[in-house]
Design a protein around this motif. Structure first.
Motif, PDB file in Angstrom:
ATOM      1  N   MET A   1     -29.603  46.831 -16.940  1.00  0.00           N
ATOM      2  CA  MET A   1     -30.323  48.070 -16.751  1.00  0.00           C
ATOM      3  C   MET A   1     -29.398  49.011 -15.979  1.00  0.00           C
ATOM      4  SD  MET A   1     -33.967  48.682 -14.805  1.00  0.00           S
ATOM      5  CE  MET A   1     -34.833  47.559 -15.814  1.00  0.00           C
ATOM      6  N   ASN A   2     -29.238  50.223 -16.487  1.00  0.00           N
ATOM      7  CA  ASN A   2     -28.373  51.167 -15.792  1.00  0.00           C
ATOM      8  C   ASN A   2     -29.180  51.991 -14.786  1.00  0.00           C
ATOM      9  OD1 ASN A   2     -29.707  53.090 -17.306  1.00  0.00           O
ATOM     10  ND2 ASN A   2     -28.031  53.390 -18.752  1.00  0.00           N
ATOM     11  N   ALA A   3     -28.518  52.908 -14.107  1.00  0.00           N
ATOM     12  CA  ALA A   3     -29.165  53.666 -13.030  1.00  0.00           C
ATOM     13  C   ALA A   3     -30.258  54.591 -13.569  1.00  0.00           C
ATOM     14  CB  ALA A   3     -28.116  54.461 -12.269  1.00  0.00           C
ATOM     15  N   ALA A   4     -30.024  55.184 -14.731  1.00  0.00           N
ATOM     16  CA  ALA A   4     -31.028  56.094 -15.294  1.00  0.00           C
ATOM     17  C   ALA A   4     -32.304  55.336 -15.673  1.00  0.00           C
ATOM     18  CB  ALA A   4     -30.450  56.818 -16.502  1.00  0.00           C
ATOM     19  N   GLN A   5     -32.162  54.164 -16.289  1.00  0.00           N
ATOM     20  CA  GLN A   5     -33.327  53.371 -16.654  1.00  0.00           C
ATOM     21  C   GLN A   5     -34.090  52.900 -15.417  1.00  0.00           C
ATOM     22  OE1 GLN A   5     -31.335  50.417 -18.932  1.00  0.00           O
ATOM     23  NE2 GLN A   5     -31.553  51.522 -20.875  1.00  0.00           N
ATOM     24  N   GLN A   6     -33.348  52.501 -14.379  1.00  0.00           N
ATOM     25  CA  GLN A   6     -34.002  52.082 -13.144  1.00  0.00           C
ATOM     26  C   GLN A   6     -34.758  53.254 -12.512  1.00  0.00           C
ATOM     27  OE1 GLN A   6     -34.070  48.900 -11.811  1.00  0.00           O
ATOM     28  NE2 GLN A   6     -35.583  49.764 -10.411  1.00  0.00           N
ATOM     29  N   HIS A   7     -34.172  54.454 -12.584  1.00  0.00           N
ATOM     30  CA  HIS A   7     -34.832  55.637 -12.017  1.00  0.00           C
ATOM     31  C   HIS A   7     -36.122  55.941 -12.779  1.00  0.00           C
ATOM     32  CE1 HIS A   7     -35.483  59.521 -10.217  1.00  0.00           C
ATOM     33  NE2 HIS A   7     -35.460  60.101 -11.415  1.00  0.00           N
ATOM     34  N   LEU A   8     -36.087  55.834 -14.120  1.00  0.00           N
ATOM     35  CA  LEU A   8     -37.303  56.078 -14.907  1.00  0.00           C
ATOM     36  C   LEU A   8     -38.389  55.059 -14.571  1.00  0.00           C
ATOM     37  CD1 LEU A   8     -35.776  56.960 -18.381  1.00  0.00           C
ATOM     38  CD2 LEU A   8     -36.981  58.490 -16.830  1.00  0.00           C
ATOM     39  N   LEU A   9     -38.009  53.807 -14.410  1.00  0.00           N
ATOM     40  CA  LEU A   9     -38.978  52.771 -14.055  1.00  0.00           C
ATOM     41  C   LEU A   9     -39.565  53.040 -12.667  1.00  0.00           C
ATOM     42  CD1 LEU A   9     -40.284  50.047 -14.804  1.00  0.00           C
ATOM     43  CD2 LEU A   9     -38.360  48.949 -13.660  1.00  0.00           C
TER      44      LEU A   9
ATOM     45  N   PRO B   1     -35.501  59.961  -5.519  1.00  0.00           N
ATOM     46  CA  PRO B   1     -34.483  60.951  -5.898  1.00  0.00           C
ATOM     47  C   PRO B   1     -33.695  60.463  -7.120  1.00  0.00           C
ATOM     48  CG  PRO B   1     -33.795  59.776  -3.942  1.00  0.00           C
ATOM     49  CD  PRO B   1     -35.195  59.349  -4.225  1.00  0.00           C
ATOM     50  N   ALA B   2     -33.199  61.414  -7.891  1.00  0.00           N
ATOM     51  CA  ALA B   2     -32.426  61.078  -9.085  1.00  0.00           C
ATOM     52  C   ALA B   2     -31.118  60.402  -8.667  1.00  0.00           C
ATOM     53  CB  ALA B   2     -32.135  62.340  -9.884  1.00  0.00           C
ATOM     54  N   PRO B   3     -30.550  59.561  -9.539  1.00  0.00           N
ATOM     55  CA  PRO B   3     -29.300  58.899  -9.178  1.00  0.00           C
ATOM     56  C   PRO B   3     -28.175  59.917  -9.016  1.00  0.00           C
ATOM     57  CG  PRO B   3     -30.047  58.222 -11.382  1.00  0.00           C
ATOM     58  CD  PRO B   3     -31.052  59.144 -10.822  1.00  0.00           C
ATOM     59  N   GLY B   4     -27.372  59.731  -7.971  1.00  0.00           N
ATOM     60  CA  GLY B   4     -26.243  60.617  -7.701  1.00  0.00           C
ATOM     61  C   GLY B   4     -26.592  61.814  -6.846  1.00  0.00           C
ATOM     62  N   THR B   5     -27.851  61.939  -6.436  1.00  0.00           N
ATOM     63  CA  THR B   5     -28.257  63.097  -5.650  1.00  0.00           C
ATOM     64  C   THR B   5     -27.598  63.093  -4.273  1.00  0.00           C
ATOM     65  OG1 THR B   5     -30.373  63.095  -6.775  1.00  0.00           O
ATOM     66  CG2 THR B   5     -30.244  64.335  -4.719  1.00  0.00           C
ATOM     67  N   HIS B   6     -27.558  61.953  -3.635  1.00  0.00           N
ATOM     68  CA  HIS B   6     -27.052  61.877  -2.259  1.00  0.00           C
ATOM     69  C   HIS B   6     -25.663  61.246  -2.186  1.00  0.00           C
ATOM     70  CE1 HIS B   6     -31.010  63.091  -1.013  1.00  0.00           C
ATOM     71  NE2 HIS B   6     -31.559  62.063  -1.650  1.00  0.00           N
TER      72      HIS B   6
END
Length: 124
Positions: free
Chosen positions: A1-9, A23-28
């Motif tokens: 599972m990549n970061a985008a999929q984990q964020h959606l979950l 927060p979205a991945p890469g924001t901080h």
């Protein structure tokens, strides 16, 4: 599972529970990198020079050198002369009158085995 999929979950789970979305991945990422850099600069100022890595290496080298200098010196044993190795005598080279005996190419102790027959060669 990549970061985008984990964020959606995580966003779906937060919405189902009525919580704030993560927060979205890469924001901080940039802020985190700056904080790490700032912490390292602070740690370099606060840490004593002897506790830093070059100081610790220097201390280890000094202690090893001092312990080596304190070791009692044993004299080296006198060198033993090595005896010359005797060379085995050489066999005389065959002359034209004395020709070498030919060696057989087949081994007499091996009996030839019959070749196995294939199924297609068998008679019905």
């Amino acid at each position: 599972m990549n970061a985008a999929q984990q964020h959606l979950l995580d966003s779906y789970r937060a919405a189902r529970r009525g919580e704030a979305a993560p927060p979205a991945p890469g924001t901080h990422t940039v802020r985190t990198a700056r904080e790490i850099q700032q912490w390292r600069r602070f740690y370099a100022v606060v840490t004593a020079p002897a506790d830093r890595l070059p100081g610790r290496i220097r201390g280890v080298v000094r202690s090893v050198a001092a312990s080596l200098l304190r070791l009692p010196r044993r004299p080296l044993p006198p060198p033993h002369p090595t005896p010359p190795h005797p060379t085995p005598p050489r066999a005389p080279a065959p002359t034209s009158a004395q020709a070498p005996t030919p060696t057989p190419t087949t081994r007499p102790d091996v009996t030839p085995q019959p070749t196995p027959r294939l199924r297609s060669d068998a008679t019905p």
